[in-house]
Design an enzyme around this catalytic site. Structure first.
Site, mmCIF file in Angstrom:
data_model
loop_
_atom_site.group_PDB
_atom_site.id
_atom_site.type_symbol
_atom_site.label_atom_id
_atom_site.label_comp_id
_atom_site.label_asym_id
_atom_site.label_seq_id
_atom_site.Cartn_x
_atom_site.Cartn_y
_atom_site.Cartn_z
ATOM 1 N N LYS A 184 11.323 14.371 -6.629
ATOM 2 C CA LYS A 184 10.135 14.684 -5.824
ATOM 3 C C LYS A 184 10.432 15.899 -4.964
ATOM 4 O O LYS A 184 10.955 15.797 -3.858
ATOM 5 C CB LYS A 184 9.742 13.488 -4.961
ATOM 6 C CG LYS A 184 8.305 13.580 -4.441
ATOM 7 C CD LYS A 184 7.307 13.525 -5.589
ATOM 8 C CE LYS A 184 5.879 13.624 -5.130
ATOM 9 N NZ LYS A 184 4.922 13.666 -6.233
ATOM 10 N N SER B 190 1.327 13.533 -9.930
ATOM 11 C CA SER B 190 1.437 12.823 -8.660
ATOM 12 C C SER B 190 0.131 12.071 -8.381
ATOM 13 O O SER B 190 -0.258 11.204 -9.160
ATOM 14 C CB SER B 190 1.787 13.800 -7.540
ATOM 15 O OG SER B 190 2.399 13.127 -6.466
#
Length: 594
Positions: A214, A404
């Site tokens: 991430k 996402s």
């Protein structure tokens, strides 16, 4: 004396009556003004609508569709601006031709394929800003168009690389003989990092995240790419380059090895003769001489040109079916209740409207989003689950990016289509809270107060004083709960175990080809394939399409665009909003791919 007071009282009463009459007169005047304003606005709107509303365009025989490849490609076209015909490319309220709708281009190509009055397509220019996935959708549509036996020609002074990939669907590629260039140089992805800047001004970004890959928050605590981010970006670029190289090689009869050699030569700065000799283009021709080439392809000098916006105004045959397939476009960053992009409050309102419409039998969602607010993504997911619970199939068509939060709102669909170059996955979340304690010291600001409990002032103390150990642990636990929910939504939607989703999650970005192998998407295809699948799932024999959100008319667009905010101001506002308050985000980093 009594008479004096009586006189004063009567004068006061008269004064009150006069004041009352004045106030009443003022109120009546205001109401009349408001009424006149409303009526005038309605009349002016009606007048402008009557004068400037798009009129159906008559398509003539021997027409060439002139597809101008410039501007910025968006998923859904806006309402045509009537001032374009009067003022040219710039209207009194700004540039009107910078945004081009992918939906409009694809619809026009379909029309051109099936209408005998259209002879061929001219790709004019090569500076349309678009994602690789959108480019593939246009290129595939052009190849399908050619199955009708019709032709495609392309011309440009300068071919940007993704545009050149599209242009290789043409039967003939023309390049300016003197200043013409073709950007065939390979791909690169770059990211800006702000850590040293934040250190200089005394701001520490307190990062909470789940997911080794991430990387959206890396610009705020690193000065270079992590190995994990470098790995996923390299895999993404390799996949896109393989698509470009394979398609261009087949079209231009060039080997993969040869194309890699040309890329290393930096073809973008070599003269036009080198581009011709390398086989990247077919002929060198000035733009002003395109008429002679078009006459050859048309077989006549008496042909007509039709632009994208004009061809979109050619009357289509509307379906008379009562049953509808709803198509909703979700593009941009996902936000809670304000801003641009995918605003959850507005999207949910639209989804409820779709769910209440008994004529709507299925929903197709076109998603092009890097994600955003995790809470907003969850709310949209829930609204889509309600539609499925009502017995209406939901099919997703992924655009250039559905990552996402963009994947969060997609994962529960009955079926998911993506392009091989769609950027997706990135299943992970993060939170950011700035610590401005050092900045306070630098500028001389002190913070003090009282509270009733241990964490009553935590939300402000985190910013002005920084995390305590307890607060960091509690915030990290909250982020991990959010990640657990995200992976559960994905697992349930894709019929996988949560452990499996976590093993391919960790915030890792996947390109469409790999996402299909991993089961994150079902099939390669575009929005037409998604619509066909929705129809198949409902068993409809006849239907019509209903598009959302409804396109603003030109007067509404004028009001919306009366915004003098510069791009620089928008960037500053974006950075400020990103770091202004604790938020849980499901968002991809903003990479510049070139």
């Amino acid at each position: 004396m009594s008479m004096f007071f009586l006189s004063r009282n009567r004068s006061a009463e008269n004064g009150q009556e006069t004041g009352s009459r004045r106030r009443m007169g003022c109120l009546k005047g205001c109401l009349v003004f408001i009424a006149i304003y409303i009526v005038s606005s309605v009349l002016i709107g009606w007048l402008f609508g009557s004068l400037f509303s798009p009129k159906p365009v008559e398509l003539k025989d021997q027409t060439v569709y002139r597809l101008q490849m410039k501007g910025n490609l968006v998923e859904q076209a806006k309402e045509d601006n009537p001032f374009l015909e009067i003022f040219g490319s710039v209207s009194p309220y700004g540039n009107v031709d910078e945004n081009v709708g992918l939906d409009r281009i694809l619809d026009n190509i379909r029309l051109a394929k099936n209408d005998d009055r259209i002879l061929g397509i001219w790709l004019d220019g090569a500076e349309l800003s678009m994602t690789p996935a959108a480019a593939k959708a246009i290129r595939d549509a052009l190849l399908d168009f050619k199955t009708s036996g019709k032709w495609v020609v392309a011309s440009a002074v300068h071919y940007e690389q993704t545009n050149y990939y599209v242009a290789t669907a043409a039967d003939c590629i023309c390049l300016d003989p003197m200043i013409g260039t073709v950007d065939w140089n390979g791909l690169a992805a770059e990211q800006m990092y702000f850590t040293r800047l934040l250190e200089k001004i005394g701001v520490e970004m307190q990062i909470l995240k789940v997911g080794t890959f991430k990387s959206a928050v890396e610009p705020f605590f690193r000065t270079s790419m992590s190995e994990e981010d470098r790995k996923q970006n390299r895999e993404m670029l390799d996949a896109i380059w393989n698509e470009y190289r394979s398609a261009v090689g087949t079209a231009r009869h060039l080997s993969a090895e040869n194309l890699d050699v040309l890329a290393d030569r930096y073809m973008g700065i070599l003269p036009a003769e080198e581009q011709l000799a390398a086989g990247l283009v077919d002929t060198l021709l000035y733009a002003q001489d395109m008429d002679s080439l078009l006459r050859v392809f048309c077989g006549t000098k008496d042909y007509h040109l039709m632009t994208t916006n004009r061809l979109a105004q050619v009357k289509r045959i509307d379906s008379k079916a009562a049953d509808k397939v709803a198509v909703i476009y979700l593009e941009g960053e996902i936000t809670d209740d304000n801003g641009e992009g995918i605003v959850a409050r507005e999207v949910i309102k639209t989804l409820k409207k779709i769910n209440k419409d008994d004529d709507v039998k299925a929903l197709v969602i076109r998603v092009n989003s890097p994600g955003g607010s995790a809470e907003a993504s969850e709310q949209i997911w829930h609204a889509l689950e309600n539609i499925k619970a009502a017995g209406k199939p939901v099919v997703v068509s992924m655009g250039g990016m559905a990552a996402s939060g963009g994947y969060y709102i997609s994962c529960g669909a009955d079926y998911i289509y993506a392009e091989p170059t769609t950027i997706t996955g990135s299943i992970g979340i993060f939170g950011t809270i700035p610590n401005v304690a050092k900045l306070r010291d630098k500028v001389g600001i002190d913070v003090d107060g009282v509270s009733t409990h241990k964490h009553s002032a935590a939300s402000t103390n985190m910013v002005y004083k920084g995390f305590t150990a307890d607060e960091r642990a509690m915030m990290q636990t909250m982020i991990e709960r959010g990640y657990d929910l995200f992976t559960k939504r994905c697992a349930d939607g894709r019929n996988k175990t949560q452990d499996y989703i976590k093993s391919i999650g960790e915030g890792r970005v996947w390109i469409g080809t790999k996402a299909k192998e991993l089961g994150l998407v079902d099939e390669f295809g575009n929005i037409d394939n998604a619509i066909a699948k929705a129809v198949e799932l409902t068993g409809l024999e006849s239907y019509k399409l209903a598009y959302y959100p409804e396109v603003l008319d030109f007067m509404e667009e004028i009001l919306k665009n009366m915004d003098n905010t510069t791009e620089e101001e928008r960037l500053v506002m974006k950075i400020r909003n990103f770091a202004s308050k604790p938020r849980i985000m499901a968002l991809m980093p903003e990479l510049e791919i070139q």
